[in-house]
Scaffold this motif. Structure first.
Motif, PDB file in Angstrom:
ATOM      1  N   GLN A 213       0.836  -1.202   0.000  1.00 19.03           N
ATOM      2  CA  GLN A 213       0.000   0.000   0.000  1.00 19.03           C
ATOM      3  C   GLN A 213       0.874   1.258   0.000  1.00 19.03           C
ATOM      4  O   GLN A 213       0.586   2.230  -0.703  1.00 19.03           O
ATOM      5  CB  GLN A 213      -0.930   0.002   1.214  1.00 19.03           C
ATOM      6  CG  GLN A 213      -1.855   1.227   1.265  1.00 19.03           C
ATOM      7  CD  GLN A 213      -2.709   1.257   2.517  1.00 19.03           C
ATOM      8  OE1 GLN A 213      -2.712   0.322   3.319  1.00 19.03           O
ATOM      9  NE2 GLN A 213      -3.445   2.342   2.706  1.00 19.03           N
ATOM     10  N   ALA A 214       1.957   1.242   0.792  1.00 16.51           N
ATOM     11  CA  ALA A 214       2.868   2.385   0.837  1.00 16.51           C
ATOM     12  C   ALA A 214       3.508   2.626  -0.526  1.00 16.51           C
ATOM     13  O   ALA A 214       3.636   3.778  -0.965  1.00 16.51           O
ATOM     14  CB  ALA A 214       3.947   2.154   1.899  1.00 16.51           C
ATOM     15  N   ILE A 215       3.901   1.561  -1.188  1.00 13.62           N
ATOM     16  CA  ILE A 215       4.489   1.690  -2.533  1.00 13.62           C
ATOM     17  C   ILE A 215       3.480   2.331  -3.486  1.00 13.62           C
ATOM     18  O   ILE A 215       3.804   3.241  -4.252  1.00 13.62           O
ATOM     19  CB  ILE A 215       4.957   0.316  -3.050  1.00 13.62           C
ATOM     20  CG1 ILE A 215       6.144  -0.184  -2.215  1.00 13.62           C
ATOM     21  CG2 ILE A 215       5.339   0.398  -4.533  1.00 13.62           C
ATOM     22  CD1 ILE A 215       6.462  -1.662  -2.421  1.00 13.62           C
ATOM     23  N   THR A 216       2.234   1.861  -3.430  1.00 15.86           N
ATOM     24  CA  THR A 216       1.180   2.410  -4.299  1.00 15.86           C
ATOM     25  C   THR A 216       0.969   3.898  -4.028  1.00 15.86           C
ATOM     26  O   THR A 216       0.933   4.725  -4.949  1.00 15.86           O
ATOM     27  CB  THR A 216      -0.143   1.651  -4.077  1.00 15.86           C
ATOM     28  OG1 THR A 216       0.051   0.276  -4.437  1.00 15.86           O
ATOM     29  CG2 THR A 216      -1.271   2.242  -4.900  1.00 15.86           C
ATOM     30  N   GLU A 217       0.850   4.252  -2.744  1.00 15.70           N
ATOM     31  CA  GLU A 217       0.571   5.652  -2.393  1.00 15.70           C
ATOM     32  C   GLU A 217       1.722   6.572  -2.753  1.00 15.70           C
ATOM     33  O   GLU A 217       1.521   7.662  -3.292  1.00 15.70           O
ATOM     34  CB  GLU A 217       0.251   5.752  -0.900  1.00 15.70           C
ATOM     35  CG  GLU A 217      -1.089   5.119  -0.525  1.00 15.70           C
ATOM     36  CD  GLU A 217      -1.353   5.168   0.970  1.00 15.70           C
ATOM     37  OE1 GLU A 217      -0.454   5.596   1.731  1.00 15.70           O
ATOM     38  OE2 GLU A 217      -2.467   4.775   1.386  1.00 15.70           O
ATOM     39  N   ILE A 218       2.959   6.129  -2.470  1.00 16.74           N
ATOM     40  CA  ILE A 218       4.115   7.008  -2.685  1.00 16.74           C
ATOM     41  C   ILE A 218       4.468   7.106  -4.167  1.00 16.74           C
ATOM     42  O   ILE A 218       4.670   8.200  -4.703  1.00 16.74           O
ATOM     43  CB  ILE A 218       5.321   6.514  -1.869  1.00 16.74           C
ATOM     44  CG1 ILE A 218       5.027   6.624  -0.369  1.00 16.74           C
ATOM     45  CG2 ILE A 218       6.579   7.330  -2.215  1.00 16.74           C
ATOM     46  CD1 ILE A 218       6.083   5.971   0.516  1.00 16.74           C
ATOM     47  N   MET A 219       4.526   5.948  -4.862  1.00 18.41           N
ATOM     48  CA  MET A 219       5.028   5.930  -6.236  1.00 18.41           C
ATOM     49  C   MET A 219       3.950   6.202  -7.286  1.00 18.41           C
ATOM     50  O   MET A 219       4.222   6.848  -8.302  1.00 18.41           O
ATOM     51  CB  MET A 219       5.704   4.590  -6.543  1.00 18.41           C
ATOM     52  CG  MET A 219       6.926   4.305  -5.708  1.00 18.41           C
ATOM     53  SD  MET A 219       7.914   2.951  -6.383  1.00 18.41           S
ATOM     54  CE  MET A 219       8.791   3.779  -7.711  1.00 18.41           C
ATOM     55  N   GLU A 220       2.752   5.677  -7.047  1.00 17.34           N
ATOM     56  CA  GLU A 220       1.707   5.764  -8.079  1.00 17.34           C
ATOM     57  C   GLU A 220       0.695   6.878  -7.798  1.00 17.34           C
ATOM     58  O   GLU A 220       0.317   7.621  -8.701  1.00 17.34           O
ATOM     59  CB  GLU A 220       1.017   4.406  -8.219  1.00 17.34           C
ATOM     60  CG  GLU A 220       1.992   3.344  -8.744  1.00 17.34           C
ATOM     61  CD  GLU A 220       1.380   1.950  -8.819  1.00 17.34           C
ATOM     62  OE1 GLU A 220       1.881   1.138  -9.610  1.00 17.34           O
ATOM     63  OE2 GLU A 220       0.416   1.669  -8.087  1.00 17.34           O
ATOM     64  N   GLU A 221       0.282   7.005  -6.539  1.00 21.86           N
ATOM     65  CA  GLU A 221      -0.668   8.070  -6.212  1.00 21.86           C
ATOM     66  C   GLU A 221       0.041   9.390  -5.908  1.00 21.86           C
ATOM     67  O   GLU A 221      -0.593  10.438  -5.852  1.00 21.86           O
ATOM     68  CB  GLU A 221      -1.537   7.644  -5.033  1.00 21.86           C
ATOM     69  CG  GLU A 221      -2.410   6.427  -5.345  1.00 21.86           C
ATOM     70  CD  GLU A 221      -3.193   5.932  -4.139  1.00 21.86           C
ATOM     71  OE1 GLU A 221      -3.135   6.582  -3.070  1.00 21.86           O
ATOM     72  OE2 GLU A 221      -3.862   4.891  -4.266  1.00 21.86           O
ATOM     73  N   ARG A 222       1.343   9.307  -5.699  1.00 20.42           N
ATOM     74  CA  ARG A 222       2.188  10.487  -5.453  1.00 20.42           C
ATOM     75  C   ARG A 222       1.663  11.368  -4.315  1.00 20.42           C
ATOM     76  O   ARG A 222       1.512  12.585  -4.454  1.00 20.42           O
ATOM     77  CB  ARG A 222       2.345  11.320  -6.726  1.00 20.42           C
ATOM     78  CG  ARG A 222       3.164  10.626  -7.822  1.00 20.42           C
ATOM     79  CD  ARG A 222       4.613  10.417  -7.386  1.00 20.42           C
ATOM     80  NE  ARG A 222       5.367   9.665  -8.373  1.00 20.42           N
ATOM     81  CZ  ARG A 222       6.086  10.222  -9.349  1.00 20.42           C
ATOM     82  NH1 ARG A 222       6.135  11.538  -9.455  1.00 20.42           N
ATOM     83  NH2 ARG A 222       6.753   9.475 -10.189  1.00 20.42           N
ATOM     84  N   VAL A 223       1.387  10.719  -3.173  1.00 17.85           N
ATOM     85  CA  VAL A 223       0.892  11.477  -2.020  1.00 17.85           C
ATOM     86  C   VAL A 223       1.927  12.482  -1.520  1.00 17.85           C
ATOM     87  O   VAL A 223       1.581  13.446  -0.831  1.00 17.85           O
ATOM     88  CB  VAL A 223       0.478  10.533  -0.865  1.00 17.85           C
ATOM     89  CG1 VAL A 223      -0.721   9.697  -1.266  1.00 17.85           C
ATOM     90  CG2 VAL A 223       1.643   9.648  -0.409  1.00 17.85           C
ATOM     91  N   HIS A 224       3.201  12.286  -1.851  1.00 19.57           N
ATOM     92  CA  HIS A 224       4.253  13.235  -1.486  1.00 19.57           C
ATOM     93  C   HIS A 224       4.824  13.938  -2.711  1.00 19.57           C
ATOM     94  O   HIS A 224       5.947  14.470  -2.665  1.00 19.57           O
ATOM     95  CB  HIS A 224       5.374  12.530  -0.714  1.00 19.57           C
ATOM     96  CG  HIS A 224       4.889  11.790   0.502  1.00 19.57           C
ATOM     97  ND1 HIS A 224       4.241  12.408   1.540  1.00 19.57           N
ATOM     98  CD2 HIS A 224       4.939  10.475   0.821  1.00 19.57           C
ATOM     99  CE1 HIS A 224       3.916  11.506   2.459  1.00 19.57           C
ATOM    100  NE2 HIS A 224       4.324  10.326   2.043  1.00 19.57           N
ATOM    101  N   GLY A 225       4.074  13.932  -3.803  1.00 24.35           N
ATOM    102  CA  GLY A 225       4.512  14.622  -5.006  1.00 24.35           C
ATOM    103  C   GLY A 225       5.754  13.987  -5.614  1.00 24.35           C
ATOM    104  O   GLY A 225       5.944  12.762  -5.580  1.00 24.35           O
TER     105      GLY A 225
END
Length: 423
Positions: free
Chosen positions: A164-176
């Protein structure tokens, strides 16, 4: 001396408070500052990341020293711009600030220097990253490579959390853009400690250690934050461990940076894990920690301005720092909802009562004055309610007595800061 301090959080209030006690200080400006800083220094409406504006102001006011609080202006090259204008600046060059600006760069440097740390791998492809965590198993740590305001690290207890962290950070770009590349690291076990050293490019002078509380909830539960409280000194960080950290982590890194032609000048903040096999590096930051800076400044007995000048001028080999034997603690009061969505503009009262608690000191992190002159919350982390005492238990008692004097229904804090040392 004419000094410009850059930033507007709790760290900068603590630095301004310490600098204002220096016998070397003539005038102190803080850009942009906050409502608490405005009580002890002149605030100027220049953003911390407005490099050109900051340098122009420093030139116009004949500033002798620029002190940089946050990491973003350093990675943007504020120290380089000051140097080009002939102005002393406490903080590393943009090239040296990559120690915080890129976690992959840090691991490259520390691997070359032989610094003990976590096993790591870097990824720009999410599927490859997921395959790696499946091979390695959990717990495992997922980190955005770039700056993410202290929120780009996920300590995943399960494979599902890691994916989930990989998805959020890399794909959803929650941190730009910070998540364009990630690091996946071994999950180190032990007590986590923040350690700080002043550096002048060649010499490293140990400062002090503190223990931070990153998770939002009591018992270290909930999501990571920028820090909900801290105390110093942590009993687990012995003089013997400090000597190991200086010899195995700080000095080798300083030497490797100099070897690369990017000498590190400023404060080097080592996030450490005290493992059974000795201290190991989690990550570096290139500025004082927040809230750790607040407890460090309460304990520092030396002239802070003189110490920063010695670091700028390459004279740390002839300098020493004195520290109070007293303990210090800070409890962060945050707006309800933090580190998620939170409301701004709620009124805060009772700081005068809090300041009357013996040993207490309130640092502002996200405050302003409204049109009526009332103190209002403008950020997620809003106040650092700090105190010192002969023992950590005394410091904790004073800090929470001051917290209880604050009237701010829209705020909250953890009630267990210091639990590792006191329970």
């Amino acid at each position: 001396m004419q000094v410009l301090l850059v930033g507007g959080g709790g760290r900068e209030h603590a630095l301004a408070w310490a600098l204002s006690g220096s016998g070397l200080l003539g005038k102190l400006w803080v850009a942009p500052g906050n409502a608490g800083i405005a009580e002890i220094a002149e605030c100027v409406a220049i953003g911390a990341e407005d490099v050109a504006g900051l340098v122009a102001f420093a030139q116009a006011q004949a500033v002798d020293l620029v002190v940089v609080g946050p990491e973003a202006p350093l990675t943007l090259g504020l120290a380089d711009a000051c140097a080009a204008a002939g102005i002393r600046c406490f903080g590393p060059s943009a090239a040296a600030a990559k120690l915080e600006g890129s976690k992959a760069f840090t691991r490259e440097v520390t691997t070359a220097a032989g610094v003990p740390g976590a096993e790591w791998a870097r990824f720009t492809d999410a599927e490859e990253a997921r395959a790696y965590v499946r091979r390695k198993g959990a717990p495992i740590v997922v980190k955005a490579d770039g700056l993410a305001a202290g929120k780009g690290v996920v300590v995943a207890a399960t494979l599902a959390e890691a994916e989930q962290a990989i998805t959020e950070i890399m794909e959803e770009r929650v941190h730009g853009a910070a998540g364009a590349e990630i690091l996946i690291e071994e999950c180190l076990m032990g007590q986590e400690v923040s350690f700080f050293a002043l550096c002048d490019g060649t010499t490293a002078l140990p400062m002090a250690a503190a223990q931070d509380h990153k998770r939002v909830g009591d018992g270290d539960t909930g999501p990571n934050t920028g820090g909900m409280g801290a105390y110093s000194p942590p009993p687990a960080f012995t003089p013997e461990i400090e000597a190991q950290v200086m010899d195995r982590i700080i000095r080798p890194t300083l030497a490797e940076m100099a070897k690369r032609g990017t000498p590190f000048r400023g404060v080097l903040f080592a996030g450490l894990m005290l493992t059974e096999s000795g201290p190991r590096l989690i990550e570096f930051n290139v500025r004082f920690g927040d809230p750790e800076c607040q407890v460090l400044m309460l304990r520092l007995q030396s002239d802070l301005l003189a110490a920063l000048l010695a670091a700028c001028d390459g004279e740390l080999d002839r300098f020493a720092l004195r520290w109070s034997e007293e303990a210090a603690m800070v409890v962060v009061m945050a707006a309800k909802g933090y580190p998620g969505a939170y409301q701004k503009g709620s009124v805060i009262e009772g700081l005068e009562r809090a300041a009357q608690v013996p040993g207490a000191q309130v640092f502002h992190a996200g405050t302003a004055r409204d049109a009526h002159g009332s103190l209002v919350a403008t950020g997620g982390r809003v106040l650092g309610v700090a105190a010192s005492g002969a023992t950590l238990a005394e410091a904790r008692g004073a800090a929470y007595a001051a917290v209880d004097a604050v009237n701010w229904p829209e705020g909250f804090c953890r009630r267990d800061i210091g639990w590792r040392a006191l329970n």
